[in-house]
Design an enzyme around this catalytic site. Structure first.
Site, PDB file in Angstrom:
ATOM      1  N   LYS A 189      45.428  34.359  56.224  1.00  0.00           N
ATOM      2  CA  LYS A 189      45.869  35.605  55.581  1.00  0.00           C
ATOM      3  C   LYS A 189      44.909  36.727  55.936  1.00  0.00           C
ATOM      4  O   LYS A 189      43.787  36.775  55.451  1.00  0.00           O
ATOM      5  CB  LYS A 189      45.886  35.431  54.057  1.00  0.00           C
ATOM      6  CG  LYS A 189      46.650  36.568  53.389  1.00  0.00           C
ATOM      7  CD  LYS A 189      46.214  36.819  51.970  1.00  0.00           C
ATOM      8  CE  LYS A 189      45.018  37.707  51.865  1.00  0.00           C
ATOM      9  NZ  LYS A 189      45.168  39.059  52.445  1.00  0.00           N
ATOM     10  N   GLU A 265      31.798  33.499  53.632  1.00  0.00           N
ATOM     11  CA  GLU A 265      31.015  34.551  54.295  1.00  0.00           C
ATOM     12  C   GLU A 265      31.198  35.797  53.441  1.00  0.00           C
ATOM     13  O   GLU A 265      32.229  36.452  53.521  1.00  0.00           O
ATOM     14  CB  GLU A 265      31.516  34.780  55.721  1.00  0.00           C
ATOM     15  CG  GLU A 265      31.327  33.603  56.659  1.00  0.00           C
ATOM     16  CD  GLU A 265      29.878  33.356  57.027  1.00  0.00           C
ATOM     17  OE1 GLU A 265      29.038  34.235  56.776  1.00  0.00           O
ATOM     18  OE2 GLU A 265      29.579  32.275  57.561  1.00  0.00           O
ATOM     19  N   CYS A 299      29.181  43.857  56.917  1.00  0.00           N
ATOM     20  CA  CYS A 299      28.365  43.093  55.964  1.00  0.00           C
ATOM     21  C   CYS A 299      26.917  43.052  56.431  1.00  0.00           C
ATOM     22  O   CYS A 299      26.004  42.846  55.644  1.00  0.00           O
ATOM     23  CB  CYS A 299      28.916  41.679  55.843  1.00  0.00           C
ATOM     24  SG  CYS A 299      29.130  40.892  57.445  1.00  0.00           S
ATOM     25  N   GLU A 396      26.478  47.196  48.110  1.00  0.00           N
ATOM     26  CA  GLU A 396      26.810  47.465  49.513  1.00  0.00           C
ATOM     27  C   GLU A 396      27.344  48.885  49.630  1.00  0.00           C
ATOM     28  O   GLU A 396      28.245  49.267  48.878  1.00  0.00           O
ATOM     29  CB  GLU A 396      27.949  46.537  49.955  1.00  0.00           C
ATOM     30  CG  GLU A 396      27.535  45.181  50.406  1.00  0.00           C
ATOM     31  CD  GLU A 396      28.722  44.417  51.005  1.00  0.00           C
ATOM     32  OE1 GLU A 396      29.686  44.132  50.285  1.00  0.00           O
ATOM     33  OE2 GLU A 396      28.666  44.115  52.199  1.00  0.00           O
TER      34      GLU A 396
HETATM   35  P1  NAP Z   1      37.832  41.552  49.739  1.00  0.00           P
HETATM   36  O1  NAP Z   1      38.405  42.576  48.870  1.00  0.00           O
HETATM   37  O2  NAP Z   1      37.060  40.444  49.123  1.00  0.00           O
HETATM   38  O3  NAP Z   1      39.057  40.969  50.582  1.00  0.00           O
HETATM   39  C1  NAP Z   1      38.874  39.997  51.583  1.00  0.00           C
HETATM   40  C2  NAP Z   1      40.169  39.229  51.763  1.00  0.00           C
HETATM   41  O4  NAP Z   1      40.447  38.525  50.558  1.00  0.00           O
HETATM   42  C3  NAP Z   1      41.365  40.127  52.029  1.00  0.00           C
HETATM   43  O5  NAP Z   1      42.230  39.461  52.913  1.00  0.00           O
HETATM   44  C4  NAP Z   1      41.984  40.242  50.659  1.00  0.00           C
HETATM   45  O6  NAP Z   1      43.361  40.510  50.694  1.00  0.00           O
HETATM   46  C5  NAP Z   1      41.758  38.841  50.126  1.00  0.00           C
HETATM   47  N1  NAP Z   1      41.844  38.745  48.681  1.00  0.00           N
HETATM   48  C6  NAP Z   1      41.520  39.656  47.758  1.00  0.00           C
HETATM   49  N2  NAP Z   1      41.727  39.144  46.520  1.00  0.00           N
HETATM   50  C7  NAP Z   1      42.190  37.884  46.696  1.00  0.00           C
HETATM   51  C8  NAP Z   1      42.591  36.847  45.812  1.00  0.00           C
HETATM   52  N3  NAP Z   1      42.561  36.994  44.489  1.00  0.00           N
HETATM   53  N4  NAP Z   1      43.031  35.687  46.341  1.00  0.00           N
HETATM   54  C9  NAP Z   1      43.083  35.513  47.665  1.00  0.00           C
HETATM   55  N5  NAP Z   1      42.703  36.449  48.557  1.00  0.00           N
HETATM   56  C10 NAP Z   1      42.263  37.630  48.074  1.00  0.00           C
HETATM   57  O7  NAP Z   1      36.868  42.161  50.848  1.00  0.00           O
HETATM   58  P2  NAP Z   1      37.166  43.394  51.801  1.00  0.00           P
HETATM   59  O8  NAP Z   1      36.982  44.628  51.019  1.00  0.00           O
HETATM   60  O9  NAP Z   1      38.431  43.169  52.552  1.00  0.00           O
HETATM   61  O10 NAP Z   1      36.003  43.227  52.874  1.00  0.00           O
HETATM   62  C11 NAP Z   1      34.753  43.746  52.695  1.00  0.00           C
HETATM   63  C12 NAP Z   1      33.802  42.671  52.183  1.00  0.00           C
HETATM   64  O11 NAP Z   1      33.746  41.612  53.112  1.00  0.00           O
HETATM   65  C13 NAP Z   1      32.383  43.179  52.058  1.00  0.00           C
HETATM   66  O12 NAP Z   1      31.799  42.699  50.883  1.00  0.00           O
HETATM   67  C14 NAP Z   1      31.696  42.570  53.279  1.00  0.00           C
HETATM   68  O13 NAP Z   1      30.309  42.435  53.137  1.00  0.00           O
HETATM   69  C15 NAP Z   1      32.393  41.273  53.382  1.00  0.00           C
HETATM   70  N6  NAP Z   1      32.260  40.719  54.734  1.00  0.00           N
HETATM   71  C16 NAP Z   1      31.439  39.661  54.919  1.00  0.00           C
HETATM   72  C17 NAP Z   1      31.260  39.150  56.202  1.00  0.00           C
HETATM   73  C18 NAP Z   1      30.361  37.971  56.418  1.00  0.00           C
HETATM   74  O14 NAP Z   1      30.475  37.367  57.471  1.00  0.00           O
HETATM   75  N7  NAP Z   1      29.481  37.613  55.499  1.00  0.00           N
HETATM   76  C19 NAP Z   1      31.945  39.702  57.276  1.00  0.00           C
HETATM   77  C20 NAP Z   1      32.771  40.803  57.054  1.00  0.00           C
HETATM   78  C21 NAP Z   1      32.925  41.290  55.773  1.00  0.00           C
HETATM   79  P3  NAP Z   1      43.939  41.993  50.570  1.00  0.00           P
HETATM   80  O15 NAP Z   1      42.978  42.893  51.223  1.00  0.00           O
HETATM   81  O16 NAP Z   1      45.219  41.918  51.272  1.00  0.00           O
HETATM   82  O17 NAP Z   1      44.074  42.225  49.132  1.00  0.00           O
END
Ligand code: NAP
Length: 492
Positions: A189, A265, A299, A396
């Site tokens: 997804k 991650e 990140c 962040e």
């Molecule tokens: P996010 O809001 O946590 O969303 C990540 C993914 O999870 C999206 O596909 C989102 O779907 C999905 N999601 C959200 N709520 C969910 C739920 N209740 N059940 C299942 N899936 C769910 O994060 P983001 O804002 O997209 O990305 C930014 C974050 O990612 C930052 O904190 C960044 O540090 C972190 N990140 C970490 C790494 C690493 O390798 N450590 C790499 C890149 C990014 P929808 O968006 O479709 O709602």
């Protein structure tokens, strides 16, 4: 540098050509009831296209397809799985112009960053194609004799993969590469904001010969509702998630119900330390990379920059001069180095963090307020004198904002670096090897950049400690996350 000429016609014909349906069991299908969601261009706020919006039933269809395809993929010769990944790697390179432009259109990052991500993303397929044929076990005589131990590796089974919007392609290939190499099928997804890159990749995997059902792509505007029952079902045996710590925590709780293997991650709050003996110009170049790559939406982005008091003025003025020079605009425009943030929510968050720091006494060297134009633009911003209670010391930023804080001693800066629940990456600049190693060992993070502002490499283990996550992706450990160890005791 842009490697293609972008016209409005080129943009619209590419968007026209990309598949906009769900990819389930090797076929493109509409969502149940024909539901769709909108994908916007963050550089204008305008609609790019609509894409099928999966329901719970679509989710089940995808998981059932992955379950049915699992025995076939597990039984496929490792060399054959490797060949599929290698072919997909080649197709990604052949289509790099399309993939890069698509990513820029849906996510906003400058085209030069998108080309970098296509190369990085494809590299996970090559790396894991090579790993696929090296999965091995061991054979040993029991210490007391009288028996033999045979230790084998087997695919964990069907997997659920969830990826964020900031690296729409690479976060997918970093999971799909090892999953396919290990013989695990998946339901992936992508983020609702950036589904197009992953849909284009599904086409590539299909063309590369991946069997039906081995990878299924679900786009949905109701992630929680669609994914939770799948995670709780226990049909998938592994959940690999990249995203925020808050969502990761929730998913860990769901995965605990059927004791799924998990890789997480999560978020980061990287420290970037410049010691008094550092090469200041090299540190400025490293900070520029660690801060401005992906317009700060990474990140691994340097979130807290600590500079020794004796060199902070020189460092600050040089960094501000370099950041001020970066051209801002639509990512498709030639030479642009700072694109828009992904959406209005992200723009408001960055603005609120800067306002909070400035109200607490931070000084603005450059930038500091949103750009007044269509789209979600925030300018390169350098702040000094960050108050210790500023929210950006803990949260962040995810934007092009560099907060600088002076320090006096090594001990003090290490304690500041570690004063966060995150532990993904830190960067250290010093000309002293002994100090570099000492500090790298003392900081609490899964990765350290020593005199370098980027650590990501498909051949190295990427991941965090503390609340930045569990497990590693890439390197030779990445595939282990998708393999179970089976021990067979043999009586002799
Ligand atoms: P996010 O809001 O946590 O969303 C990540 C993914 O999870 C999206 O596909 C989102 O779907 C999905 N999601 C959200 N709520 C969910 C739920 N209740 N059940 C299942 N899936 C769910 O994060 P983001 O804002 O997209 O990305 C930014 C974050 O990612 C930052 O904190 C960044 O540090 C972190 N990140 C970490 C790494 C690493 O390798 N450590 C790499 C890149 C990014 P929808 O968006 O479709 O709602």
């Amino acid at each position: 540098m842009a490697e293609q000429t972008i016209t409005a016609e080129r943009e619209s014909s590419l968007i026209e050509a990309v598949p906009k349906r769900l990819f389930i069991n090797g076929e493109w299908v509409d969502a149940e009831g024909g539901a769709t969601l909108e994908v916007l261009d963050p550089s204008t706020g305008r609609l790019l296209c609509t894409v099928a919006d999966a329901s719970e039933q679509d989710g089940w269809n995808a998981l059932k397809a992955a379950e049915a395809a699992q025995p076939g993929l597990a039984a496929m010769a490792p060399r054959e799985r490797a060949n599929i990944l290698m072919r997909a790697f080649e197709l990604m390179h052949e289509r790099k112009d399309d993939l890069a432009l698509l990513m820029t259109l849906e996510m906003g990052k400058p085209l030069s960053d998108s080309y970098g991500e296509v190369t990085y993303a494809a590299e996970f397929f090559r790396h894991f194609a090579e790993e696929a044929t090296r999965i091995s076990g061991s054979y040993q005589t029991a210490p007391a004799g009288g028996a033999r131990f045979l230790v084998a590796k087997q695919p964990v089974g069907p997997t659920i993969l969830i990826t964020p919007w900031n690296f729409p392609l690479a976060m997918g290939t970093r999971k799909l590469g090892p999953a396919i190499a290990a013989g695990c099928t998946s339901v992936l997804k992508p983020a609702e904001l950036t589904p197009l890159s992953m849909l284009a990749l599904a086409d590539i995997l299909h063309e590369a010969g991946l069997p039906a059902g081995a990878v299924n792509i679900l786009v949905t505007s109701t992630a929680g509702k669609v994914m939770e029952p799948l995670i709780r079902s226990g049909i998938a045996r592994k959940l690999s998630f990249t995203g925020s710590t808050g969502v990761g925590r929730k998913l860990l709780e769901q995965a605990s119900e059927r004791v799924l293997r998990t890789s997480m991650e999560l978020g980061g709050n990287a420290g970037f330390v410049v010691f008094e003996d550092a090469d200041v110009d090299a540190a400025v170049a490293g900070a520029l990379l660690a801060k401005m790559r992906n317009t700060g939406e990474a990140c691994t982005a340097a979130n807290r920059i600590f500079v020794h008091r004796s060199v902070i003025d020189e460092f600050a003025s040089k960094l501000a001069a370099e950041m001020d020079k970066l051209p801002l605009g639509r990512g498709v425009e030639d030479g642009v180095r700072v694109g828009p943030l992904v959406d209005a929510k992200q723009l408001d968050k960055v603005d609120a963090l800067v306002t909070d720091a400035v109200e607490g006494g931070a000084k603005v060297l450059i930038g500091g307020t949103p750009v007044d134009r269509d789209g979600y633009f925030y300018p390169p911003t350098v702040l000094t004198d960050i108050p210790s209670g500023a929210r950006m010391r803990q949260e962040e930023i995810f934007g092009p904002v560099a907060p600088l804080t002076p320090f006096d001693t090594e001990e003090e800066v290490i304690s500041w670096i570690n004063d966060t629940e995150y532990g993904l990456v830190n960067y250290v600049y010093t000309e002293s090897l002994r100090r570099g190693i000492r500090v790298a060992e003392a900081v609490e993070s899964g990765m350290v950049g020593l005199n370098q502002g980027a650590v990501s490499n498909p051949a190295a283990p990427f991941g965090g400690i503390k609340e930045s996550g569990l497990g590693r992706e890439g390197g030779d450990t990445g595939i282990e996350e998708f393999l179970e160890t089976k021990y067979i005791g043999i009586a002799m």
